[in-house]
Structure formats: structure tokens, C-alpha cells
Enzyme design. Structure first.
Site, PDB file in Angstrom:
ATOM      1  N   LYS A  20      17.950  61.885  60.122  1.00 25.17           N
ATOM      2  CA  LYS A  20      18.247  60.612  60.789  1.00 25.17           C
ATOM      3  C   LYS A  20      19.047  60.852  62.074  1.00 25.17           C
ATOM      4  CE  LYS A  20      21.870  58.028  59.285  1.00 25.17           C
ATOM      5  NZ  LYS A  20      22.801  57.745  60.393  1.00 25.17           N
ATOM      6  N   ASN A  21      20.091  61.658  61.959  1.00 20.96           N
ATOM      7  CA  ASN A  21      21.001  61.805  63.102  1.00 20.96           C
ATOM      8  C   ASN A  21      20.430  62.657  64.230  1.00 20.96           C
ATOM      9  OD1 ASN A  21      22.714  60.170  61.738  1.00 20.96           O
ATOM     10  ND2 ASN A  21      24.215  61.750  61.228  1.00 20.96           N
ATOM     11  N   CYS A 114      33.553  49.295  61.588  1.00 25.48           N
ATOM     12  CA  CYS A 114      32.663  49.691  60.505  1.00 25.48           C
ATOM     13  C   CYS A 114      33.510  50.215  59.372  1.00 25.48           C
ATOM     14  CB  CYS A 114      31.645  50.712  60.979  1.00 25.48           C
ATOM     15  SG  CYS A 114      32.269  52.371  60.949  1.00 25.48           S
ATOM     16  N   ARG A 119      36.584  53.470  64.893  1.00 21.60           N
ATOM     17  CA  ARG A 119      35.724  54.460  65.555  1.00 21.60           C
ATOM     18  C   ARG A 119      35.562  54.061  67.000  1.00 21.60           C
ATOM     19  NH1 ARG A 119      30.468  55.146  61.879  1.00 21.60           N
ATOM     20  NH2 ARG A 119      30.104  57.105  62.968  1.00 21.60           N
ATOM     21  N   ASP A 301      30.096  63.691  56.267  1.00 23.15           N
ATOM     22  CA  ASP A 301      29.089  62.851  55.605  1.00 23.15           C
ATOM     23  C   ASP A 301      28.815  63.302  54.166  1.00 23.15           C
ATOM     24  OD1 ASP A 301      28.892  61.354  57.857  1.00 23.15           O
ATOM     25  OD2 ASP A 301      26.943  62.116  58.500  1.00 23.15           O
ATOM     26  N   ARG A 393      19.388  52.781  55.009  1.00 22.47           N
ATOM     27  CA  ARG A 393      19.641  53.196  56.398  1.00 22.47           C
ATOM     28  C   ARG A 393      19.533  54.710  56.535  1.00 22.47           C
ATOM     29  NH1 ARG A 393      25.186  51.393  58.619  1.00 22.47           N
ATOM     30  NH2 ARG A 393      24.336  52.707  60.257  1.00 22.47           N
TER      31      ARG A 393
HETATM   32  C1  UD1 Z   1      28.104  61.114  64.040  1.00 28.75           C
HETATM   33  C2  UD1 Z   1      27.135  60.885  62.904  1.00 28.75           C
HETATM   34  C3  UD1 Z   1      27.897  60.521  61.635  1.00 28.75           C
HETATM   35  C4  UD1 Z   1      28.956  61.581  61.317  1.00 28.75           C
HETATM   36  C5  UD1 Z   1      29.828  61.868  62.541  1.00 28.75           C
HETATM   37  C6  UD1 Z   1      30.790  63.014  62.335  1.00 28.75           C
HETATM   38  C7  UD1 Z   1      25.180  60.048  64.051  1.00 28.75           C
HETATM   39  C8  UD1 Z   1      24.274  58.910  64.324  1.00 28.75           C
HETATM   40  N1  UD1 Z   1      26.242  59.807  63.260  1.00 28.75           N
HETATM   41  O1  UD1 Z   1      28.795  59.895  64.261  1.00 28.75           O
HETATM   42  O2  UD1 Z   1      26.960  60.448  60.553  1.00 28.75           O
HETATM   43  O3  UD1 Z   1      29.784  61.115  60.279  1.00 28.75           O
HETATM   44  O4  UD1 Z   1      29.006  62.172  63.676  1.00 28.75           O
HETATM   45  O5  UD1 Z   1      30.109  64.173  62.022  1.00 28.75           O
HETATM   46  O6  UD1 Z   1      24.941  61.150  64.484  1.00 28.75           O
HETATM   47  N2  UD1 Z   1      36.040  59.326  68.264  1.00 28.75           N
HETATM   48  C9  UD1 Z   1      36.965  58.818  69.147  1.00 28.75           C
HETATM   49  N3  UD1 Z   1      36.532  58.361  70.372  1.00 28.75           N
HETATM   50  C10 UD1 Z   1      35.220  58.412  70.743  1.00 28.75           C
HETATM   51  C11 UD1 Z   1      34.284  58.946  69.830  1.00 28.75           C
HETATM   52  C12 UD1 Z   1      34.716  59.400  68.586  1.00 28.75           C
HETATM   53  O7  UD1 Z   1      38.150  58.763  68.854  1.00 28.75           O
HETATM   54  O8  UD1 Z   1      34.883  57.982  71.850  1.00 28.75           O
HETATM   55  C13 UD1 Z   1      36.489  59.786  66.936  1.00 28.75           C
HETATM   56  C14 UD1 Z   1      35.901  58.946  65.815  1.00 28.75           C
HETATM   57  O9  UD1 Z   1      36.647  57.792  65.605  1.00 28.75           O
HETATM   58  C15 UD1 Z   1      35.942  59.899  64.633  1.00 28.75           C
HETATM   59  C16 UD1 Z   1      35.706  61.254  65.302  1.00 28.75           C
HETATM   60  O10 UD1 Z   1      35.974  61.083  66.696  1.00 28.75           O
HETATM   61  O11 UD1 Z   1      37.208  59.881  64.046  1.00 28.75           O
HETATM   62  C17 UD1 Z   1      34.302  61.797  65.137  1.00 28.75           C
HETATM   63  O12 UD1 Z   1      33.361  60.852  65.590  1.00 28.75           O
HETATM   64  P1  UD1 Z   1      31.959  61.269  66.210  1.00 28.75           P
HETATM   65  O13 UD1 Z   1      31.763  62.741  66.066  1.00 28.75           O
HETATM   66  O14 UD1 Z   1      31.859  60.676  67.561  1.00 28.75           O
HETATM   67  O15 UD1 Z   1      30.955  60.515  65.228  1.00 28.75           O
HETATM   68  P2  UD1 Z   1      29.662  59.681  65.592  1.00 28.75           P
HETATM   69  O16 UD1 Z   1      28.951  60.330  66.724  1.00 28.75           O
HETATM   70  O17 UD1 Z   1      29.994  58.250  65.657  1.00 28.75           O
END
Ligand code: UD1
Length: 414
Positions: A20-21, A114, A119, A301, A393
Site C-alpha cells: 500500500k505505502n 488521526c 501528525r 506499523d 484500508r
Molecule cells: C508513513 C506510512 C505509515 C508509517 C509511517 C512511519 C505511508 C502512506 N504511511 O506515514 O504507515 O507508520 O510512515 O513509518 O507511507 N512528522 C512531523 N512533521 C512532518 C512529518 C512527520 O513531525 O512534517 C512526524 C510524525 O508526526 C511522526 C514521525 O514524524 O511522529 C514519522 O512520520 P512520517 O514518517 O512522516 O509518517 P507518514 O509519512 O505520515
């Protein structure tokens, strides 16, 4: 609602779907070019359907059959993403970079709250601003403008998967080189980089950074989506929690070492082949400690499903969640199933119990839902798991795949 009668040892083989990701950013990469993009091994999941709906709403043509997705067209894209689609799924926010890069402006709603705790998208916005976009927030939406994006060096304070993908997507059409220091290195990010390279924007990985060479026009590509390591991990844990023997086929063992290591410490026998992983037993798992960590660390995850396994371990396990501040939606329902878990800050202490018991519980997100399914498979009696749209999902044909392994699982209307 999913009904599960626990107690069966799962036995057999399960074919792992495309990730998915990896599929989601690949679909959004189609926004970078009107040329055709052909994606194979695309899983039938609600989140993938949302991504397809979103690129269609922005002006792309899409044809989806037998796991093959063809996306083309959209010389002109609509620069405004429908808020409803963006708020359904956080990954939709990835359209921001491609839209600004292609159309010079974009409006994308903030993805909103969420179940995993706060996030934010500050890294995405900071990075796009560094590339020369003017970024403003009005009424819960991000407005970004740029005559053109100019490659530069961007440091990420945390190796965020989404922010790295956002900057690779935007950097693909920026002038010159975009360098992301401290990028995420999850296999799904590396796959997106490979796809962008195929489309004409070469990506190079170095020790502490990833570098993309922007290109004025990208071409199409044909690309196969990698196996879903989280789905594979979930089925391996289903084998382990029921003391059974499960082989995940069409998987990528190279992406699963952190889990294989912890499963072995928990007393399971793990065998690895070129494109499969098999787990057997144990009768009762041993307690193990672990912390979640960016790849190649233990994936956040798989933290909820692993906690389900440790809920029936002999002894006390300590789990530290370092990626999300509050990813504990599975704890309360697991308590209802007889687990003993204490949460202090970002640390879980799991006191293993011999038996879990069936209960009526509610899934609050995809992976919390997976944890409850695993617990229910091992529990005494019947469980009813609500909120199963979360499972749809992220897990293709979940009930069917589990039944083929010998589980007693029924999907029911609420
Ligand atoms: C992606 C995955 C999700 C997985 C996560 C971490 C997809 C669609 N989803 O989510 O399944 O759990 O990686 O491996 O690929 N953060 C900030 N600021 C930002 C962005 C992120 O503070 O602008 C923080 C988030 O709150 C979180 C951490 O960084 O605590 C990791 O998030 P991130 O790696 O960005 O996760 P996603 O890309 O949302």
C-alpha cells in the site's frame, strides 16, 4: 464487523499483496507527467481507491484491472485537491508537491487529526518553502505558489517517510538538484526514488542524503509495486500467535529482518527463502523488548501486531514507541481481551498472560485493527471487531486469506 472464533493454529501459505505505502506515492507520481504510467501488483485497498479517486479528480484518466493500474493524461491539472479525499487519508497530502511543480499553484487541505496522535506536516511545508514555494495556511488548507521550484539542500529533523517522498516528488520537476539530508530510507521511499529515476529524474543515495536531479519534463514508466512488508509481517505474527506454521509467499525477506530477529528471540522458528519467509510456533512466546525505529529498525506499523503476540508471552516485555507520540489505540481493546499492559509516556509494559479471551472490540486504525485480529485468532471464544473499514484500508482480502490458513473468520454487516 469481523467475527473470529479463536483457537485454531494457522497453517499454510499466504500470498503477499503489493505494498500500500509504495502504491500510494507511485500513483501520485503520475501527476508529474501526462505520459502513461503503468503500475503492476497494485493491491485492491480502500486507500488505493482513494488515491485513484483523487488523481481522477485532479484530471488524470485511470484504468484499473487485474492489479494493473494505467494512469495517463492531464495536460492541465486542477490545482485544488478536494478536501474530503485529502482528509480521508493522510498520504493524499503528497499531491501538494507535484501540483505546485506542474501547475505553479496548489490548494490542499491539511490532513487533519488521526488516531496515531499528532501528525504535523511542518517538514513538508518547510521543505517546499526551501524549494522556493510561497506557502500559506488559510481556513485549514495549504495554499502554495511558485513560478518554478529551485533545487536546494533541505535537512529533515526526523527521517519522515512522507516528507522525503514529498520532496522527491517536488524535486523531480525542480530546476537543478534537490538534496534531502537525513531522508527516510524505508523500502517504499527507495521504490519511489527508483520510479522517479525511470521517469527521467535520476535519484542517487549517499550515506546521509538523497539527491534528485530535476528535469523539465518527465516521461511515463512501467513499474511493479514491491511486496507489502507490513502485510507479510502481520501474517507471520498470525502464525506465531496461534503456535502454527505460516509461509508468506511473494514477500521480500530483505525488508523484514527486524521482525525476523524479534520473532526468533520470542521463540519462533523462522526460515527465509529468496521470496518467502516462514514462521513456526512457538507454543507460548517468550517476552522480548523492542523499540520502533525508522527503517531498517522495527517498523512502527508492526508495533501493535507485535504487542498482540507479546500479550500472551511468558514474562514482561518493554516496548518503546519512538516514531509516534501516541500509537496506542490497540491497548484499551487488548485489555478488554484480558491482556495486561501499562502505558507510561511512549513506553508499553506488557505482562504476558497465558490466555486471551474473545471480546467485542473496536479498531481505531489499520494496524490497531490488525493487532485485534491477531489477538482474536489466539483468544478463547468469539470476538467481534468493529471499525473493520480500517482493515480494508490496508489489508487485501484479509478474511479470505486468514480462512485459507485455517482461521474461523466471518465478515458481517453491523
Ligand atoms: C508513513 C506510512 C505509515 C508509517 C509511517 C512511519 C505511508 C502512506 N504511511 O506515514 O504507515 O507508520 O510512515 O513509518 O507511507 N512528522 C512531523 N512533521 C512532518 C512529518 C512527520 O513531525 O512534517 C512526524 C510524525 O508526526 C511522526 C514521525 O514524524 O511522529 C514519522 O512520520 P512520517 O514518517 O512522516 O509518517 P507518514 O509519512 O505520515
Amino acid at each position: 464487523m469481523i467475527r473470529i472464533l479463536g483457537g485454531n493454529r494457522l497453517q499454510g501459505e499466504v500470498r503477499i499483496s503489493g505494498a500500500k505505502n509504495a502504491a500510494l506515492p507511485a500513483i501520485f507520481a503520475s501527476l508529474l507527467t501526462p505520459e502513461p504510467l503503468i503500475l503492476r501488483n497494485v493491491p485492491r485497498l480502500l486507500d488505493v481507491e482513494t488515491a485513484v479517486e483523487l488523481v481522477r479528480a485532479l484530471g488524470k484518466e485511470v484504468h484499473w484491472e487485474n492489479g494493473i493500474l494505467r494512469i495517463w493524461g492531464g495536460e492541465e491539472l486542477c490545482p485544488e485537491a478536494p478536501a474530503e479525499l485529502v482528509q480521508r487519508m493522510r498520504a493524499s497530502f503528497l499531491v501538494l508537491g507535484p501540483l505546485v511543480a506542474r501547475m505553479g499553484r496548489a490548494r490542499v487541505a491539511l490532513p487533519g487529526g488521526c488516531a496515531l496522535g499528532p501528525r504535523p506536516v511542518d517538514f513538508h511545508l518547510h521543505g517546499l518553502a526551501r524549494l522556493g514555494a510561497q506557502v500559506e495556511l488559510h481556513h485549514g488548507a495549504v495554499h502554495a505558489h511558485a513560478r518554478h521550484l529551485q533545487g536546494t539542500t533541505i535537512y529533515l529533523d526526523f527521517p519522515s517517510v512522507g516528507a522525503t517522498e514529498q520532496l522527491l516528488l517536488a524535486g523531480a520537476l525542480a530546476r537543478g538538484k534537490t538534496v534531502v539530508v537525513n531522508p527516510a530510507r524505508e523500502p517504499e521511499v527507495v521504490e519511489l526514488a527508483a520510479l522517479l529515476t525511470e521517469m527521467g529524474a535520476p535519484v542517487r543515495w549517499e550515506m546521509d542524503r538523497v539527491i534528485i536531479q530535476g528535469c523539465a519534463k518527465l516521461g511515463g514508466a512501467e513499474h511493479s509495486i514491491i511486496p507489502d512488508r507490513i502485510e507479510a509481517g502481520t501474517y507471520l505474527l498470525a502464525g506465531a500467535i496461534t503456535g502454527g506454521r505460516v509461509r508468506a509467499l511473494a514477500a521480500c525477506p530483505e525488508h523484514l529482518w527486524a521482525l525476523v530477529d524479534r520473532l526468533t528471540l520470542a521463540g519462533a522458528a523462522v526460515e527465509v527463502g529468496p521470496d518467502w519467509v516462514e514462521v513456526e510456533g512457538p507454543q507460548r512466546p517468550k517476552a522480548v523488548d523492542f523499540r520502533t525505529w525508522p527503517y531498517p529498525g522495527f517498523p512502527t506499523d508492526l508495533q501493535p501486531p507485535m504487542v498482540a503476540l507479546l500479550a500472551r508471552a511468558e514474562g514482561r516485555s518493554t516496548i518503546t514507541e519512538t516514531v509516534y507520540a501516541a500509537r496506542f489505540g490497540h491497548v484499551e481493546p487488548l485489555l478488554q481481551m484480558g491482556a495486561k499492559i501499562q502505558v507510561t509516556g511512549n513506553v508499553l509494559v506488557v505482562e504476558g498472560v497465558e490466555r486471551l479471551r474473545g471480546a467485542r472490540v473496536e479498531a481505531t486504525d489499520i494496524r490497531a485493527g490488525a493487532a485485534l485480529v491477531l489477538a482474536a485468532l489466539a483468544a478463547e471464544g468469539v470476538s467481534f471487531i468493529g471499525g473493520d473499514h480500517h482493515l480494508a484500508r490496508g489489508y487485501e482480502n484479509l478474511a479470505e486469506k486468514l480462512r485459507a490458513l485455517g482461521a474461523q473468520v466471518w465478515e458481517e454487516r453491523d
